[in-house]
Design a protein around this motif. Structure first.
Motif, PDB file in Angstrom:
ATOM      1  N   MET A 149      34.352  25.670  54.204  1.00 48.42           N
ATOM      2  CA  MET A 149      33.207  26.366  53.630  1.00 48.42           C
ATOM      3  C   MET A 149      33.701  27.312  52.538  1.00 48.42           C
ATOM      4  SD  MET A 149      30.673  28.963  55.618  1.00 48.42           S
ATOM      5  CE  MET A 149      30.639  30.608  54.954  1.00 48.42           C
ATOM      6  N   SER A 150      33.206  27.144  51.362  1.00 43.29           N
ATOM      7  CA  SER A 150      33.538  28.030  50.248  1.00 43.29           C
ATOM      8  C   SER A 150      32.390  29.012  50.060  1.00 43.29           C
ATOM      9  CB  SER A 150      33.754  27.203  48.986  1.00 43.29           C
ATOM     10  OG  SER A 150      34.122  28.033  47.921  1.00 43.29           O
ATOM     11  N   ALA A 151      32.700  30.203  49.613  1.00 46.56           N
ATOM     12  CA  ALA A 151      31.673  31.226  49.407  1.00 46.56           C
ATOM     13  C   ALA A 151      31.933  31.921  48.081  1.00 46.56           C
ATOM     14  CB  ALA A 151      31.698  32.234  50.552  1.00 46.56           C
ATOM     15  N   SER A 152      30.900  32.577  47.584  1.00 47.46           N
ATOM     16  CA  SER A 152      31.046  33.327  46.343  1.00 47.46           C
ATOM     17  C   SER A 152      30.137  34.544  46.366  1.00 47.46           C
ATOM     18  CB  SER A 152      30.727  32.452  45.136  1.00 47.46           C
ATOM     19  OG  SER A 152      29.386  32.043  45.172  1.00 47.46           O
ATOM     20  N   LEU A 153      30.471  35.489  45.531  1.00 49.89           N
ATOM     21  CA  LEU A 153      29.605  36.657  45.362  1.00 49.89           C
ATOM     22  C   LEU A 153      29.665  37.102  43.917  1.00 49.89           C
ATOM     23  CD1 LEU A 153      31.329  39.588  45.177  1.00 49.89           C
ATOM     24  CD2 LEU A 153      31.750  39.015  47.539  1.00 49.89           C
ATOM     25  N   VAL A 154      28.563  37.672  43.468  1.00 56.86           N
ATOM     26  CA  VAL A 154      28.459  38.263  42.133  1.00 56.86           C
ATOM     27  C   VAL A 154      27.711  39.573  42.306  1.00 56.86           C
ATOM     28  CG1 VAL A 154      27.557  38.034  39.794  1.00 56.86           C
ATOM     29  CG2 VAL A 154      28.367  35.999  41.006  1.00 56.86           C
ATOM     30  N   GLU A 155      28.334  40.654  41.896  1.00 57.66           N
ATOM     31  CA  GLU A 155      27.716  41.970  41.969  1.00 57.66           C
ATOM     32  C   GLU A 155      27.911  42.687  40.639  1.00 57.66           C
ATOM     33  OE1 GLU A 155      25.838  43.062  44.453  1.00 57.66           O
ATOM     34  OE2 GLU A 155      26.278  41.331  45.721  1.00 57.66           O
ATOM     35  N   THR A 156      26.917  43.457  40.242  1.00 58.36           N
ATOM     36  CA  THR A 156      26.927  44.150  38.955  1.00 58.36           C
ATOM     37  C   THR A 156      26.501  45.595  39.141  1.00 58.36           C
ATOM     38  OG1 THR A 156      26.417  42.111  37.777  1.00 58.36           O
ATOM     39  CG2 THR A 156      25.896  44.154  36.639  1.00 58.36           C
ATOM     40  N   VAL A 157      27.087  46.486  38.338  1.00 57.45           N
ATOM     41  CA  VAL A 157      26.678  47.882  38.340  1.00 57.45           C
ATOM     42  C   VAL A 157      26.660  48.388  36.903  1.00 57.45           C
ATOM     43  CG1 VAL A 157      29.023  48.786  38.700  1.00 57.45           C
ATOM     44  CG2 VAL A 157      27.063  50.160  39.390  1.00 57.45           C
ATOM     45  N   ASP A 158      25.619  49.140  36.563  1.00 57.01           N
ATOM     46  CA  ASP A 158      25.539  49.816  35.264  1.00 57.01           C
ATOM     47  C   ASP A 158      26.062  51.234  35.453  1.00 57.01           C
ATOM     48  OD1 ASP A 158      24.454  47.535  34.218  1.00 57.01           O
ATOM     49  OD2 ASP A 158      22.408  48.298  34.130  1.00 57.01           O
ATOM     50  N   ILE A 159      26.887  51.668  34.500  1.00 63.39           N
ATOM     51  CA  ILE A 159      27.608  52.928  34.650  1.00 63.39           C
ATOM     52  C   ILE A 159      27.409  53.787  33.409  1.00 63.39           C
ATOM     53  CG2 ILE A 159      29.907  53.942  34.945  1.00 63.39           C
ATOM     54  CD1 ILE A 159      30.731  51.322  36.340  1.00 63.39           C
ATOM     55  N   GLU A 160      27.161  55.072  33.618  1.00 63.95           N
ATOM     56  CA  GLU A 160      27.058  56.018  32.509  1.00 63.95           C
ATOM     57  C   GLU A 160      28.454  56.475  32.113  1.00 63.95           C
ATOM     58  OE1 GLU A 160      24.419  56.768  30.641  1.00 63.95           O
ATOM     59  OE2 GLU A 160      23.404  55.221  31.827  1.00 63.95           O
ATOM     60  N   ALA A 161      29.193  55.534  31.562  1.00 69.18           N
ATOM     61  CA  ALA A 161      30.541  55.778  31.047  1.00 69.18           C
ATOM     62  C   ALA A 161      30.841  54.660  30.062  1.00 69.18           C
ATOM     63  CB  ALA A 161      31.565  55.770  32.179  1.00 69.18           C
ATOM     64  N   PRO A 162      31.540  54.954  28.990  1.00 65.82           N
ATOM     65  CA  PRO A 162      31.857  53.901  28.023  1.00 65.82           C
ATOM     66  C   PRO A 162      32.826  52.868  28.607  1.00 65.82           C
ATOM     67  CG  PRO A 162      32.886  55.981  27.391  1.00 65.82           C
ATOM     68  CD  PRO A 162      32.032  56.266  28.588  1.00 65.82           C
ATOM     69  N   VAL A 163      32.849  51.697  28.002  1.00 63.31           N
ATOM     70  CA  VAL A 163      33.735  50.628  28.454  1.00 63.31           C
ATOM     71  C   VAL A 163      35.187  51.096  28.480  1.00 63.31           C
ATOM     72  CG1 VAL A 163      34.694  48.372  27.805  1.00 63.31           C
ATOM     73  CG2 VAL A 163      32.233  48.702  27.851  1.00 63.31           C
ATOM     74  N   SER A 164      35.587  51.916  27.523  1.00 62.82           N
ATOM     75  CA  SER A 164      36.982  52.383  27.501  1.00 62.82           C
ATOM     76  C   SER A 164      37.352  53.100  28.796  1.00 62.82           C
ATOM     77  CB  SER A 164      37.225  53.296  26.297  1.00 62.82           C
ATOM     78  OG  SER A 164      36.381  54.427  26.354  1.00 62.82           O
ATOM     79  N   VAL A 165      36.417  53.861  29.372  1.00 63.12           N
ATOM     80  CA  VAL A 165      36.674  54.576  30.623  1.00 63.12           C
ATOM     81  C   VAL A 165      36.678  53.609  31.800  1.00 63.12           C
ATOM     82  CG1 VAL A 165      35.733  56.290  32.236  1.00 63.12           C
ATOM     83  CG2 VAL A 165      35.791  56.777  29.776  1.00 63.12           C
ATOM     84  N   THR A 166      35.680  52.731  31.886  1.00 62.14           N
ATOM     85  CA  THR A 166      35.629  51.803  33.020  1.00 62.14           C
ATOM     86  C   THR A 166      36.845  50.882  33.004  1.00 62.14           C
ATOM     87  OG1 THR A 166      34.151  50.275  31.840  1.00 62.14           O
ATOM     88  CG2 THR A 166      33.117  51.916  33.271  1.00 62.14           C
ATOM     89  N   TRP A 167      37.221  50.414  31.818  1.00 57.91           N
ATOM     90  CA  TRP A 167      38.404  49.560  31.709  1.00 57.91           C
ATOM     91  C   TRP A 167      39.669  50.305  32.145  1.00 57.91           C
ATOM     92  CZ3 TRP A 167      40.190  44.800  31.199  1.00 57.91           C
ATOM     93  CH2 TRP A 167      41.539  44.653  30.876  1.00 57.91           C
ATOM     94  N   ALA A 168      39.840  51.515  31.649  1.00 55.36           N
ATOM     95  CA  ALA A 168      41.050  52.289  31.963  1.00 55.36           C
ATOM     96  C   ALA A 168      41.182  52.510  33.466  1.00 55.36           C
ATOM     97  CB  ALA A 168      41.033  53.622  31.223  1.00 55.36           C
ATOM     98  N   LEU A 169      40.085  52.790  34.130  1.00 52.31           N
ATOM     99  CA  LEU A 169      40.139  53.026  35.576  1.00 52.31           C
ATOM    100  C   LEU A 169      40.438  51.738  36.337  1.00 52.31           C
ATOM    101  CD1 LEU A 169      37.178  55.506  36.004  1.00 52.31           C
ATOM    102  CD2 LEU A 169      39.614  56.000  36.298  1.00 52.31           C
ATOM    103  N   TRP A 170      39.725  50.655  36.008  1.00 52.55           N
ATOM    104  CA  TRP A 170      39.900  49.417  36.773  1.00 52.55           C
ATOM    105  C   TRP A 170      41.264  48.786  36.493  1.00 52.55           C
ATOM    106  CZ3 TRP A 170      35.624  47.478  39.740  1.00 52.55           C
ATOM    107  CH2 TRP A 170      35.982  46.403  40.568  1.00 52.55           C
ATOM    108  N   SER A 171      41.764  48.914  35.297  1.00 48.38           N
ATOM    109  CA  SER A 171      43.038  48.273  34.971  1.00 48.38           C
ATOM    110  C   SER A 171      44.242  49.050  35.512  1.00 48.38           C
ATOM    111  CB  SER A 171      43.168  48.063  33.460  1.00 48.38           C
ATOM    112  OG  SER A 171      43.165  49.287  32.774  1.00 48.38           O
ATOM    113  N   ASP A 172      44.027  50.208  36.103  1.00 50.03           N
ATOM    114  CA  ASP A 172      45.088  51.014  36.706  1.00 50.03           C
ATOM    115  C   ASP A 172      45.143  50.723  38.212  1.00 50.03           C
ATOM    116  OD1 ASP A 172      46.775  52.939  37.758  1.00 50.03           O
ATOM    117  OD2 ASP A 172      45.737  54.626  36.810  1.00 50.03           O
TER     118      ASP A 172
END
Length: 141
Positions: A1-24
């Protein structure tokens, strides 16, 4: 059995901030509730220790694609089998959208139950909410 999920969140922060946090990788345990430890093995591979309901899991994931401020994709090479991608979307100068997509193969009763009851999606949504708080706090600082 294979499964998948897709979740999204809108954030009051620019992409540069979200990227910097997630890529660390050192930040991951602060917003991924089930992650105990992530240890880099080299530039593209990371050893993970997870604490999930009913089981602890270990695996090695390899980055398959990194496009700064756009996407991070991975797949596992040892341990549990899954692959995923996190994408970063600019909504405006001070806002962004982060989308998490994971394909996985639930093993055992607890994991299959989590996939069937959408507990996995609930956990991913919670983690994105924690990431949202972290990013919005960082952006406001």
């Amino acid at each position: 059995m294979s499964a998948s999920l897709v979740e999204t969140v809108d954030i009051e922060a620019p992409v540069s901030v979200t990227w910097a946090l997630w890529s660390d990788v050192t930040k991951w345990p602060s917003f991924l509730s089930h992650v105990r430890i992530v240890q880099p093995r080299d530039e593209r591979r990371f050893a993970w220790q997870l604490s999930l309901p009913g089981a602890d899991k270990n695996f090695v994931a390899e980055l398959t694609e990194v496009v700064p401020e756009n996407r991070i994709a991975w797949r596992t090479t040892e341990g549990v089998h899954h692959a995923g991608v996190v994408t970063f979307h600019r909504l405006g100068d001070t806002s962004s959208r982060v989308t998490l997509q994971i394909e996985y193969d639930p093993q055992g009763f607890v994991e299959r139950l989590g996939a069937l009851t959408n507990l996995d999606s609930t956990l991913a949504n919670y983690d994105l909410g924690e990431f949202q708080k972290l990013a919005e706090t960082a952006a406001a600082a």
